[in-house]
Design a protein around this motif. Structure first.
Motif, PDB file in Angstrom:
ATOM      1  N   PHE A 169       1.019  -4.206  -6.624  1.00  0.00           N
ATOM      2  CA  PHE A 169       0.585  -4.125  -5.231  1.00  0.00           C
ATOM      3  C   PHE A 169      -0.282  -2.896  -5.008  1.00  0.00           C
ATOM      4  CE2 PHE A 169       4.223  -6.950  -3.796  1.00  0.00           C
ATOM      5  CZ  PHE A 169       3.368  -8.010  -3.638  1.00  0.00           C
ATOM      6  N   ILE A 170       0.070  -1.790  -5.698  1.00  0.00           N
ATOM      7  CA  ILE A 170      -0.730  -0.584  -5.535  1.00  0.00           C
ATOM      8  C   ILE A 170      -2.145  -0.815  -6.056  1.00  0.00           C
ATOM      9  CG2 ILE A 170      -0.999   1.719  -6.539  1.00  0.00           C
ATOM     10  CD1 ILE A 170       1.998   2.089  -6.057  1.00  0.00           C
ATOM     11  N   ASP A 207      -3.742  -3.689  -6.047  1.00  0.00           N
ATOM     12  CA  ASP A 207      -4.274  -4.927  -5.454  1.00  0.00           C
ATOM     13  C   ASP A 207      -4.155  -6.123  -6.383  1.00  0.00           C
ATOM     14  OD1 ASP A 207      -4.861  -3.399  -3.334  1.00  0.00           O
ATOM     15  OD2 ASP A 207      -7.000  -3.263  -3.686  1.00  0.00           O
ATOM     16  N   ARG A 208      -3.077  -6.178  -7.153  1.00  0.00           N
ATOM     17  CA  ARG A 208      -2.808  -7.368  -7.951  1.00  0.00           C
ATOM     18  C   ARG A 208      -1.583  -8.051  -7.361  1.00  0.00           C
ATOM     19  NH1 ARG A 208      -0.647  -6.131 -12.494  1.00  0.00           N
ATOM     20  NH2 ARG A 208      -0.438  -3.903 -12.205  1.00  0.00           N
ATOM     21  N   LEU A 213      11.107  25.487  -1.928  1.00  0.00           N
ATOM     22  CA  LEU A 213      10.403  25.794  -3.170  1.00  0.00           C
ATOM     23  C   LEU A 213      11.224  25.344  -4.374  1.00  0.00           C
ATOM     24  CD1 LEU A 213       7.873  27.133  -4.260  1.00  0.00           C
ATOM     25  CD2 LEU A 213       9.115  29.266  -4.339  1.00  0.00           C
ATOM     26  N   ILE A 237      10.856  21.651  -4.932  1.00  0.00           N
ATOM     27  CA  ILE A 237       9.635  21.211  -5.610  1.00  0.00           C
ATOM     28  C   ILE A 237       9.738  21.498  -7.101  1.00  0.00           C
ATOM     29  CG2 ILE A 237       7.159  21.621  -5.798  1.00  0.00           C
ATOM     30  CD1 ILE A 237       7.194  22.089  -2.778  1.00  0.00           C
ATOM     31  N   ILE A 238      10.252  22.678  -7.444  1.00  0.00           N
ATOM     32  CA  ILE A 238      10.390  23.030  -8.860  1.00  0.00           C
ATOM     33  C   ILE A 238      11.338  22.059  -9.550  1.00  0.00           C
ATOM     34  CG2 ILE A 238      11.247  24.798 -10.428  1.00  0.00           C
ATOM     35  CD1 ILE A 238      10.245  26.837  -8.349  1.00  0.00           C
ATOM     36  N   TRP A 260      12.272   4.975  -6.404  1.00  0.00           N
ATOM     37  CA  TRP A 260      10.949   4.442  -6.056  1.00  0.00           C
ATOM     38  C   TRP A 260       9.892   5.534  -6.153  1.00  0.00           C
ATOM     39  CZ3 TRP A 260       7.344   1.201  -5.842  1.00  0.00           C
ATOM     40  CH2 TRP A 260       6.263   1.397  -5.003  1.00  0.00           C
ATOM     41  N   LEU A 261      10.293   6.774  -5.815  1.00  0.00           N
ATOM     42  CA  LEU A 261       9.334   7.879  -5.889  1.00  0.00           C
ATOM     43  C   LEU A 261       8.787   8.019  -7.311  1.00  0.00           C
ATOM     44  CD1 LEU A 261       8.288  10.267  -4.039  1.00  0.00           C
ATOM     45  CD2 LEU A 261       9.865  11.672  -5.318  1.00  0.00           C
ATOM     46  N   TRP A 311       6.239   5.353  -7.730  1.00  0.00           N
ATOM     47  CA  TRP A 311       5.102   5.620  -6.853  1.00  0.00           C
ATOM     48  C   TRP A 311       4.210   6.695  -7.484  1.00  0.00           C
ATOM     49  CZ3 TRP A 311       6.231   7.709  -1.253  1.00  0.00           C
ATOM     50  CH2 TRP A 311       5.061   7.701  -0.512  1.00  0.00           C
ATOM     51  N   VAL A 312       4.843   7.770  -7.966  1.00  0.00           N
ATOM     52  CA  VAL A 312       4.065   8.862  -8.559  1.00  0.00           C
ATOM     53  C   VAL A 312       3.371   8.378  -9.825  1.00  0.00           C
ATOM     54  CG1 VAL A 312       4.309  11.053  -9.752  1.00  0.00           C
ATOM     55  CG2 VAL A 312       5.364  10.737  -7.555  1.00  0.00           C
ATOM     56  N   TRP A 336       2.114   5.534 -10.546  1.00  0.00           N
ATOM     57  CA  TRP A 336       0.915   4.747 -10.320  1.00  0.00           C
ATOM     58  C   TRP A 336      -0.075   5.466  -9.434  1.00  0.00           C
ATOM     59  CZ3 TRP A 336       0.313   1.344 -13.819  1.00  0.00           C
ATOM     60  CH2 TRP A 336       1.451   0.903 -14.479  1.00  0.00           C
ATOM     61  N   THR A 337       0.190   6.734  -9.134  1.00  0.00           N
ATOM     62  CA  THR A 337      -0.770   7.521  -8.368  1.00  0.00           C
ATOM     63  C   THR A 337      -1.456   8.550  -9.246  1.00  0.00           C
ATOM     64  OG1 THR A 337       0.588   7.266  -6.410  1.00  0.00           O
ATOM     65  CG2 THR A 337      -1.040   9.005  -6.366  1.00  0.00           C
ATOM     66  N   LEU A 338      -0.673   9.240 -10.078  1.00  0.00           N
ATOM     67  CA  LEU A 338      -1.218  10.402 -10.767  1.00  0.00           C
ATOM     68  C   LEU A 338      -1.626  10.075 -12.196  1.00  0.00           C
ATOM     69  CD1 LEU A 338       1.229  13.141  -9.626  1.00  0.00           C
ATOM     70  CD2 LEU A 338      -0.923  12.485  -8.666  1.00  0.00           C
ATOM     71  N   PHE A 375      -1.085  14.500 -17.396  1.00  0.00           N
ATOM     72  CA  PHE A 375      -1.557  15.860 -17.665  1.00  0.00           C
ATOM     73  C   PHE A 375      -2.047  15.969 -19.097  1.00  0.00           C
ATOM     74  CE2 PHE A 375       0.394  17.037 -13.830  1.00  0.00           C
ATOM     75  CZ  PHE A 375      -0.053  18.288 -13.520  1.00  0.00           C
TER      76      PHE A 375
END
Lengths: 173, 427
Positions: free
Chosen positions: B35-36, B38-39, B209, B212-213, B382-383, B386-387, B389-391, B394
């Motif tokens: 879906f991310i 568009d398939r 902080l 996030i770490i 899910w996060l 989600w991450v 298929w976004t990023l 490295f």
């Protein structure tokens, strides 16, 4: 100068390739990217039917009237083949896939007719030059059938009966 | 003996939860990525040619396929370690679930059954110890395969895990200071209170902080994009599990998702209140249990009937479109939803849920809190998808730079500032 994949003239807004300040964390960019992917996801969930995917075996693509698909032979009004076995198509065929054996026809206006008319669909390159060459519009490639499968090589050689009974079923309106 | 039975029941619940969620995660990964991008994604596998559930049958089909594939063992591998590695990779993350509290406690009369498997005083140190073991499976797989690509994958995984474990430890140390305990269940109980009377005392509020770490480190520990260099397919073919096939590969595949689910559970427990529902502690939940249950059941009735109606409409609209038994699927699912709606309605009318007894109220609060934990875990699972298929991935030097030159100083800073604040506020 040490090698850099960005190069000194890379288009980075005049700041060079070095990341500054908050960019080192990637945080803002990550959130931006995640917003974009989430937007795509939500849009696609609620508009499934508008997705560009074609559900292929269930839905057939519309290739338009110029699609060169599996051959068919046309019939006269009395049901006999229009083909006069002139060998024009088999002569022009670049793949040499048409094999015609002629026989005499006892009707007055027709001298010859094909005794057998075999096309090897595995050799055919679907160039439609046979259609161009035919003087009496006997062979056409407008069946709309482009999914050609069989479980042996022999079955790909189609004969006169098969070609005469081919229809334009595969054409999508 | 009874305690042993309860412990086994809790282990069974956790295993069922992880294993069940695993299939859903694989489905979510494939469908979500589709879906991310568009398939449409997988939607062909079916039960009996009828039930497709939008692709949920695919993980089942995947596993069946992998079970029946040939189990190749290449020449020159160390057979013992080659066979051992996938089990280590799968079992070690599952062990960490022992200290994760998935609910407050089950109150049965006088008996109180805390909803966590192991009651360890070392608490979160156990998590750090076990996750540092989990690299063994990957390294063994990479080394025992006798292949330079797998070996490189293993080396990368080692370096990455060692670098990011440090940051994870620092983030968790700051949590010790804030909550004054190493036990995860004590931390979750602490997070049920309010800060300044209106903010939930969640870890993410007290330690932004640190959160996030911890999040970034957990992504690296789970070998997940953007830190999945160990299996960088563009340069290492498939990384450490390149030589594996059949069920051994399936174990690697499942272990990736299992460690993600567990990481999600720990993110939820340490930084997002675990089973706590913000502004609603156990006493409030019990007090309002009758009315809450009534509302939930009414919503259940409404939504089940709504789904049934929508599915019926879809069945009517799509009849004759496919020309085979797949058309029956909306009808069957619609009937199931209709029956569920009837069930809810029956409970609502016959069992009079607004008059819950004390026992019922306690059980209701427990179930709702377990549900809260599951919802949070699902979100963070899910996060991960989600991450991914976004990023982009490295580069290796960037990974090390982020770990040692940015995350480590920030983690130390976070630790010392937290320590100073805690010291000042206590004196």
């Amino acid at each position: 100068m040490p090698y850099s994949i960005h190069g000194p003239e890379a288009k980075t807004g005049g700041r060079g390739a070095k990341m500054r300040g908050a960019e080192i964390w990637y945080l803002k960019e990550i959130l931006k990217g995640m917003y974009i992917t989430a937007r795509h996801l939500v849009t696609n969930i609620f508009h499934m039917s508008e997705m560009p995917t074609l559900q292929y075996p269930d839905e057939k693509p519309n290739y338009g009237p110029w699609l060169r698909s599996r051959h068919r032979l046309m019939k006269r009004e009395d049901g006999s083949p229009r083909c006069v076995a002139c060998q024009m198509c088999s002569t022009v065929c670049p793949a040499d896939c048409i094999d015609i054996v002629a026989m005499a026809d006892d009707r007055n206006d027709v001298e010859k007719r094909p005794k057998s008319f075999d096309i090897d669909l595995l050799r055919c390159v679907y160039c439609a030059m046979c259609v161009e060459a035919c003087p009496c519009d006997a062979i056409r490639m407008d069946t709309g059938i482009f999914e050609i499968a069989a479980d042996s090589r022999e079955k790909f050689v189609v004969d006169l009966d098969f070609l005469l009974n081919n229809t334009t079923d595969g054409v999508k309106s | 003996m009874a305690d042993l039975g309860w412990t086994l029941a809790k282990i069974g619940f956790m295993l069922a939860f992880v294993m069940g969620l695993l299939g859903v995660m694989i489905w979510g990964e494939r469908k979500g990525s589709a879906f991310i991008q568009d398939r449409i994604g997988p939607n062909r596998a079916s039960l009996g040619g009828v039930i497709r559930l939008g692709g949920l049958i695919h993980p089942l089909a995947d596993v069946l396929k992998l079970i029946f594939k040939e189990d190749l063992i290449p020449a020159g591998v160390n057979r013992f370690f080659f066979a051992l590695a996938p089990f280590l990779v799968m079992v070690i993350p599952l062990c960490t679930f022992a200290i994760l509290p998935f609910g407050d406690a089950l109150y049965l009369g006088d008996k109180v059954i805390p909803l966590r498997i192991a009651n360890l005083d070392v608490g979160i140190l156990y998590l750090l110890a076990i996750t540092s073991l989990s690299v063994y499976g990957i390294v063994l797989a990479g080394w025992a395969s006798n292949n330079k690509y797998t070996f490189l994958g293993g080396i990368r995984a080692t370096a990455q895990m060692i670098s990011y474990e440090l940051n994870m430890g620092l983030a968790v140390l700051a949590l010790f200071l804030v909550y004054g305990s190493t036990r995860v269940d004590a931390m979750v109980v602490e997070q049920g209170q309010l800060l300044w009377g209106f903010l939930p005392r969640w870890g993410v509020v007290l330690q932004p902080l640190g959160f996030i770490i911890f999040l970034v480190s957990v992504f690296a520990e789970a070998n997940r994009t953007p830190f999945d260099l160990a299996e960088g397919e563009s340069e290492l073919v498939a990384g450490y599990h390149l030589e594996y096939s059949s069920l051994k590969f399936a174990l690697f595949y499942m272990a990736e998702y299992a460690s993600m689910i567990i990481a999600a559970g720990f993110i939820a427990s340490l930084y997002f209140g675990g089973w706590q529902i913000p502004w609603m502690d156990t006493a409030t939940l019990r007090e309002h249990s009758g009315i809450s249950l009534t509302v939930i059941l009414s919503l259940g009735v409404a939504f089940n009937f709504l789904f049934a109606a929508l599915l019926w409409r879809r069945f009517e609209r799509e009849r004759g479109l496919l020309g085979d038994r797949r058309e029956l699927e909306p009808l069957i699912l619609g009937v199931i939803f209709f029956l569920l709606g009837l069930l809810c309605l029956g409970f609502l009318l016959l069992a009079s849920p607004w008059q819950l007894g004390a026992q019922g109220a306690a059980n209701f609060a427990t179930v709702v809190q377990v549900g809260s934990f599951i919802v949070k875990t699902l979100f963070f699972s899910w996060l991960f998808i989600w991450v991914r298929w976004t990023l982009p991935r490295f580069r290796y030097d960037q990974l090390m730079k982020l770990g040692w030159k940015i995350m480590l100083p920030l983690g130390l800073l976070n630790f010392f500032v937290t320590a100073a604040v805690v010291l000042l506020s206590h004196s």
